[in-house]
Design a protein around this motif. Sequence first.
Motif, PDB file in Angstrom:
ATOM      1  N   MET A  31       2.462   4.991  -4.363  1.00 34.20           N
ATOM      2  CA  MET A  31       1.760   3.707  -4.320  1.00 34.20           C
ATOM      3  C   MET A  31       0.660   3.809  -3.267  1.00 34.20           C
ATOM      4  SD  MET A  31       3.402  -0.065  -3.878  1.00 34.20           S
ATOM      5  CE  MET A  31       2.373  -1.486  -3.566  1.00 34.20           C
ATOM      6  N   HIS A  61       7.458   4.367  -5.017  1.00 33.11           N
ATOM      7  CA  HIS A  61       6.916   4.009  -3.695  1.00 33.11           C
ATOM      8  C   HIS A  61       5.987   5.088  -3.120  1.00 33.11           C
ATOM      9  CE1 HIS A  61       6.788   3.383   0.636  1.00 33.11           C
ATOM     10  NE2 HIS A  61       7.429   4.523   0.804  1.00 33.11           N
ATOM     11  N   LEU A 118       9.263  -6.123  -1.105  1.00 34.26           N
ATOM     12  CA  LEU A 118       8.440  -5.888   0.080  1.00 34.26           C
ATOM     13  C   LEU A 118       7.569  -4.651  -0.125  1.00 34.26           C
ATOM     14  CD1 LEU A 118      10.944  -6.323   3.052  1.00 34.26           C
ATOM     15  CD2 LEU A 118       9.357  -8.006   2.148  1.00 34.26           C
ATOM     16  N   HIS A 119       6.292  -4.771   0.215  1.00 41.74           N
ATOM     17  CA  HIS A 119       5.391  -3.627   0.290  1.00 41.74           C
ATOM     18  C   HIS A 119       4.728  -3.696   1.663  1.00 41.74           C
ATOM     19  CE1 HIS A 119       5.766  -2.965  -4.054  1.00 41.74           C
ATOM     20  NE2 HIS A 119       5.646  -4.261  -4.197  1.00 41.74           N
ATOM     21  N   GLU A 167       6.178   0.591   2.968  1.00 43.26           N
ATOM     22  CA  GLU A 167       7.488  -0.061   2.968  1.00 43.26           C
ATOM     23  C   GLU A 167       8.217   0.440   1.727  1.00 43.26           C
ATOM     24  OE1 GLU A 167       8.682  -2.717   5.233  1.00 43.26           O
ATOM     25  OE2 GLU A 167      10.476  -1.961   4.247  1.00 43.26           O
ATOM     26  N   LEU A 168       9.392   1.019   1.949  1.00 45.06           N
ATOM     27  CA  LEU A 168      10.132   1.586   0.818  1.00 45.06           C
ATOM     28  C   LEU A 168      10.356   0.510  -0.240  1.00 45.06           C
ATOM     29  CD1 LEU A 168      11.562   4.062  -0.339  1.00 45.06           C
ATOM     30  CD2 LEU A 168      13.636   3.297   0.804  1.00 45.06           C
ATOM     31  N   CYS A 169       9.740   0.702  -1.421  1.00 50.76           N
ATOM     32  CA  CYS A 169       9.810  -0.330  -2.466  1.00 50.76           C
ATOM     33  C   CYS A 169      10.374   0.267  -3.754  1.00 50.76           C
ATOM     34  CB  CYS A 169       8.433  -0.953  -2.677  1.00 50.76           C
ATOM     35  SG  CYS A 169       7.125   0.242  -3.011  1.00 50.76           S
ATOM     36  N   CYS A 218       1.290   2.425   0.485  1.00 51.00           N
ATOM     37  CA  CYS A 218       2.352   1.469   0.779  1.00 51.00           C
ATOM     38  C   CYS A 218       3.263   2.098   1.820  1.00 51.00           C
ATOM     39  CB  CYS A 218       3.128   1.147  -0.490  1.00 51.00           C
ATOM     40  SG  CYS A 218       4.525   0.064  -0.174  1.00 51.00           S
TER      41      CYS A 218
HETATM   42 CU1  CUA Z   1       5.200  -0.584  -2.265  1.00 52.40          CU
HETATM   43 CU2  CUA Z   1       6.352   1.063  -1.105  1.00 52.40          CU
END
Ligand code: CUA
Length: 373
Positions: free
Chosen positions: A220, A217, A173-174, A211-213, A209
């Motif tokens: 990003m 992250h 998920l991003h 959303e913790l990816c 970004c």
């Molecule tokens: Cu992609 Cu956080």
Amino acid sequence: MRARRWLQPGLAFAAALPWIAACDFTGPQSALDPAGPVSQAQRDLFMWTFWLSWPVMIGVFGALIYALWRFRARDAQAAREIPHQTHGNTRLEIAWTLIPVILVILVAVPTVRTIFATEQRVTAGEGDVAVHATGYQWWFKFEYPDLQITTANELIIPVGQRVVMSLDSADVLHSFWVPNLAGKRDMIPNQDNQIWFTADRVGTYYGQCAELCLGAHAYMRFRVIAKEEAEYQRWVADFQEAEGRTAAAAATGDALIDRGRVLTAQKGCVGCHVIDGFYPGVPVGNPDFPSLTNFGLRTTVGAAIADNTPENLAAWLRDPQAMKPGNYMPTLWTADDPNREAEIEAIVAYLLSLGREPAATAQLDTGGDHGRQ
Ligand code: CUA
């Protein structure tokens, strides 16, 4: 002695003043500094709710403070006695039921209207710019299906035109978030999410970004660059001529650029990165890595974590993990490699020449202006 009691909190407040004063609604990544109708609607809704909450806060805290003061124990005798008890008050009960109901309606109606106005699904039509964005660990791919353009980490858009984006992810998920232009929207594998917005004024808008990816992250990031129509068309033309531009970079006769081109192949860069026209007629790279086509026109390196200057690009090539811990870019030289700096310099010269017109490339060698905005 009384004054000393207030000294510490007073000093703490004075120390906090500069930070309080620095709270400002404008900023490169502020949802309260809208640059388009979607973010404007979101800001308006926020401000309406914010101001509406003030009378509530003043009423509730006012009643609390009044009760604390009015019914305090005045002396030791009063403290022992149970004060006069009251039960039931129809007028009060109707009031504290009705007022919250009205407040909830005042918040809910504009909220639902704004959600429907800004989040309804639209179809990209005439005059819209259609973009497909894919989130990767840890960068963004932007594709313009109507224009056959693929780029990375920089979304170039014309001012005043609606941008309709389909959002997807290649791995985890991003979330696509550019606060000055629109709210955030998740990028989910195999789910066709959509976001659309318009930029009302020319400028560079910072996104990231949301959303913790994992891994990188926090690094990003991306930029949305809104240009005047003519400038935008020039950028499109620059990309449609990309293969020719790449060939032109190879044919400048500049020894440094030429050595950089050879090293870009030898060091394996084109094993991952697409560069249109690198070998005429033969595709290089893998579309699941950031494209370097027309890289010389890019304003950032490393998914928008640094400006695209020769120094930053060299630092990125020298030690990508130092600049962006966790990313997938390998370190191509050992620290004691005697050729490292010379090879980095050549690759930097080559990459920055990509997409530029030959005159602009010549300027680059003299340390002139790099990167057209
Ligand atoms: Cu992609 Cu956080």
